[in-house]
Design a protein around this motif. Structure first.
Motif, PDB file in Angstrom:
ATOM      1  N   TYR A 188       0.709  -1.250  -0.058  1.00  0.00           N
ATOM      2  CA  TYR A 188      -0.206   0.018   0.020  1.00  0.00           C
ATOM      3  C   TYR A 188       0.941   1.280  -0.012  1.00  0.00           C
ATOM      4  CZ  TYR A 188      -2.499   3.797   2.295  1.00  0.00           C
ATOM      5  OH  TYR A 188      -3.007   5.168   2.523  1.00  0.00           O
ATOM      6  N   LEU A 189       1.755   1.320   0.836  1.00  0.00           N
ATOM      7  CA  LEU A 189       2.716   2.295   0.855  1.00  0.00           C
ATOM      8  C   LEU A 189       3.505   2.698  -0.252  1.00  0.00           C
ATOM      9  CD1 LEU A 189       4.088   1.687   4.486  1.00  0.00           C
ATOM     10  CD2 LEU A 189       2.432   3.534   3.845  1.00  0.00           C
ATOM     11  N   MET A 190       4.004   1.712  -1.040  1.00  0.00           N
ATOM     12  CA  MET A 190       4.934   2.013  -2.114  1.00  0.00           C
ATOM     13  C   MET A 190       3.667   2.232  -3.320  1.00  0.00           C
ATOM     14  SD  MET A 190       7.790   2.050  -3.439  1.00  0.00           S
ATOM     15  CE  MET A 190       8.858   1.828  -4.667  1.00  0.00           C
ATOM     16  N   ALA A 191       2.514   1.711  -3.335  1.00  0.00           N
ATOM     17  CA  ALA A 191       1.762   2.086  -4.310  1.00  0.00           C
ATOM     18  C   ALA A 191       1.064   3.576  -4.376  1.00  0.00           C
ATOM     19  CB  ALA A 191       0.510   0.968  -4.345  1.00  0.00           C
ATOM     20  N   ALA A 192       0.959   4.047  -2.999  1.00  0.00           N
ATOM     21  CA  ALA A 192       0.656   5.226  -2.714  1.00  0.00           C
ATOM     22  C   ALA A 192       1.646   6.405  -3.008  1.00  0.00           C
ATOM     23  CB  ALA A 192       0.348   5.716  -1.154  1.00  0.00           C
ATOM     24  N   THR A 193       3.058   5.897  -2.851  1.00  0.00           N
ATOM     25  CA  THR A 193       4.083   6.616  -3.271  1.00  0.00           C
ATOM     26  C   THR A 193       4.032   7.087  -4.709  1.00  0.00           C
ATOM     27  OG1 THR A 193       5.431   5.910  -1.390  1.00  0.00           O
ATOM     28  CG2 THR A 193       6.653   6.857  -3.300  1.00  0.00           C
ATOM     29  N   LEU A 194       4.072   5.701  -5.541  1.00  0.00           N
ATOM     30  CA  LEU A 194       4.137   5.858  -7.123  1.00  0.00           C
ATOM     31  C   LEU A 194       3.031   6.650  -7.484  1.00  0.00           C
ATOM     32  CD1 LEU A 194       5.445   2.400  -8.048  1.00  0.00           C
ATOM     33  CD2 LEU A 194       6.506   4.417  -7.722  1.00  0.00           C
ATOM     34  N   ALA A 195       1.658   6.575  -7.059  1.00  0.00           N
ATOM     35  CA  ALA A 195       0.362   7.253  -7.437  1.00  0.00           C
ATOM     36  C   ALA A 195       0.669   8.835  -7.286  1.00  0.00           C
ATOM     37  CB  ALA A 195      -0.835   6.553  -6.706  1.00  0.00           C
TER      38      ALA A 195
ATOM     39  N   PHE B 273       0.100   0.082  -7.843  1.00  0.00           N
ATOM     40  CA  PHE B 273      -0.090   1.641  -8.308  1.00  0.00           C
ATOM     41  C   PHE B 273      -1.149   1.910  -9.314  1.00  0.00           C
ATOM     42  CE2 PHE B 273       2.814   0.411 -11.872  1.00  0.00           C
ATOM     43  CZ  PHE B 273       2.394   1.136 -12.816  1.00  0.00           C
ATOM     44  N   PRO B 274      -1.337   1.176 -10.355  1.00  0.00           N
ATOM     45  CA  PRO B 274      -2.736   1.495 -10.987  1.00  0.00           C
ATOM     46  C   PRO B 274      -3.968   1.595  -9.987  1.00  0.00           C
ATOM     47  CG  PRO B 274      -1.590  -0.388 -11.974  1.00  0.00           C
ATOM     48  CD  PRO B 274      -0.825  -0.126 -10.658  1.00  0.00           C
ATOM     49  N   ARG B 275      -4.254   0.661  -9.027  1.00  0.00           N
ATOM     50  CA  ARG B 275      -5.121   0.661  -8.216  1.00  0.00           C
ATOM     51  C   ARG B 275      -5.250   1.944  -7.201  1.00  0.00           C
ATOM     52  NH1 ARG B 275      -6.244  -3.390  -3.426  1.00  0.00           N
ATOM     53  NH2 ARG B 275      -8.763  -2.961  -2.738  1.00  0.00           N
ATOM     54  N   ALA B 276      -4.046   2.345  -6.769  1.00  0.00           N
ATOM     55  CA  ALA B 276      -3.641   3.522  -5.988  1.00  0.00           C
ATOM     56  C   ALA B 276      -4.197   4.625  -6.892  1.00  0.00           C
ATOM     57  CB  ALA B 276      -2.221   3.482  -5.467  1.00  0.00           C
ATOM     58  N   LEU B 277      -3.541   4.853  -8.159  1.00  0.00           N
ATOM     59  CA  LEU B 277      -3.911   6.020  -8.847  1.00  0.00           C
ATOM     60  C   LEU B 277      -5.169   6.391  -9.058  1.00  0.00           C
ATOM     61  CD1 LEU B 277      -2.390   8.120 -10.626  1.00  0.00           C
ATOM     62  CD2 LEU B 277      -2.481   6.636 -12.313  1.00  0.00           C
ATOM     63  N   PHE B 278      -5.853   5.193  -9.323  1.00  0.00           N
ATOM     64  CA  PHE B 278      -7.318   5.458  -9.672  1.00  0.00           C
ATOM     65  C   PHE B 278      -8.059   5.708  -8.489  1.00  0.00           C
ATOM     66  CE2 PHE B 278     -11.647   3.652  -9.365  1.00  0.00           C
ATOM     67  CZ  PHE B 278     -12.313   4.201 -10.410  1.00  0.00           C
TER      68      PHE B 278
END
Length: 363
Positions: free
Chosen positions: A136-143, A187-192
């Motif tokens: 979750y944290l890495m996905a939020a960072t990339l988003a 990150f695609p999910r986080a970005l959305f």
């Protein structure tokens, strides 16, 4: 002087969402051991999937009026959390291997080699090389970095949302294969969902109570087909539920209460709870008790949720002092300071004066 508006409902929903994540992991053994039934697992499990998308959307709400520099600052601080948590879980995992060797006579070096074999570049980018839920944290960072880049190129919130939707669909349909660097939607999910929160923030209307009703109704419509195992799942209901919940929280004029106060512990609970769930299980095994038998009792899942949440709260300040602050200082020294700002999704929970002015104009 006009003051900013604190979103106490958002604080409360963040705390509730953190407990929902704990509930997912505390009960996951039921699924893996094939002992899950409608009564002990399925009736509540699918409602819990609201939690992580809501966390992403909450960040989006608070980043809506932020400049690219402040969004980059947000991403750097989330990345600091990721590194700090990964260091913590690396120490924890090695300690677990040592405990298994001493109490359970499981080979130390074989276990350590197996642990180190998971340390790959792909696992680091996915966010799960130290512990699976840190994705979750890495996905939020990339988003955050992607949104900052798009904002710097003049993209509006609507355009960012459209692009993130297309990217998420491309990922879900396997049109673009992100699987080597993506876990749990990544990150695609986080970005959305972050862009969904931004969209909700941009079009906030006057406080309508039906937003809460819409959110509850939509998550029920999302969960019911899975509980009944009937037909195809329509993810649109989860999206509607998250959007409505963000709109409900973003329009709040509510007063602070105990649950909103506990919101400041939400991210700590998310990060630390797996350590305590694992530690409790290992302690039971080391003591020679039958863990599988204890798990058959109805009180097990509620007890694990309660214990891991309380212990995470107690370790909030030690985690910050021993892991987060040292890592943050190192990362800050290695990166330029794009902006001076707090971490919105963790400590701010406020609307900008610009957004508040827009709300007053609509009232």
């Amino acid at each position: 002087m006009e003051t900013q508006k604190h979103l106490y409902r958002l604080d409360a929903l963040k705390f509730i969402s953190a407990i929902m994540v704990v509930a997912i992991h505390a009960s996951s053994y039921l699924y893996h051991t094939k002992t899950a039934t409608v009564l002990n697992y399925e009736w509540y499990r699918y409602f819990l999937e609201f939690a992580v998308p809501f966390f992403f959307a909450a960040s989006g709400l608070l980043l809506q009026n932020s400049s690219p520099k402040k969004i980059i600052s947000f991403s750097i601080k989330v990345f600091s959390l990721y590194i700090a948590a990964s260091i913590l879980y690396t120490v924890f995992n090695i300690s677990k291997i040592a405990g298994n060797r001493y109490f359970l006579d499981i080979a130390f070096w074989d276990s350590l080699r197996n642990l180190l074999s998971k340390w790959t570049v792909g696992a680091f980018i996915r966010g799960d090389f130290a512990q699976f839920h840190l994705w979750y944290l890495m996905a939020a960072t990339l988003a955050g970095l992607i949104i900052a880049f798009l904002r710097s190129k003049g993209f509006s919130t609507q355009k960012i949302f459209i692009m993130s939707t297309l990217l998420y669909i491309a990922h879900l349909s396997s049109f673009i294969d992100f699987n080597p660097i993506v876990a749990h939607g990544g990150f695609p999910r986080a970005l959305f969902y972050t862009s969904l929160g931004m969209l909700a923030g941009k079009f906030l209307q006057k406080n309508y109570r039906f937003y809460g009703i819409i959110s509850i109704s939509a998550i029920t419509a999302y969960a019911a087909p899975r509980i009944l195992d009937s037909g195809n799942l329509i993810d649109i209901f989860l999206i509607i539920s998250v959007f409505a919940a963000i709109s409900w929280a973003g329009n709040s004029n509510a007063q602070p209460n105990f649950i909103s106060y506990m919101g400041k512990y939400a991210l700590t609970i998310y990060i630390l709870h797996m350590a305590f769930i694992t530690a409790i299980n290992q302690t039971i095994l080391y003591a020679g008790y039958d863990l599988d038998y204890l798990r058959t009792h109805a009180y097990w899942v509620p007890a694990m949720i309660t214990a891991s949440v309380l212990l995470s709260i107690l370790m909030h300040k030690p985690f910050e002092r021993l892991f987060l602050k040292p890592v943050t200082r190192i990362i800050d020294s290695l990166t330029p300071d794009p902006a001076t700002s707090d971490l919105p999704a963790v400590t701010s929970h406020q609307l900008s004066l610009q957004q508040k002015h827009r709300l007053e104009q609509r009232s």
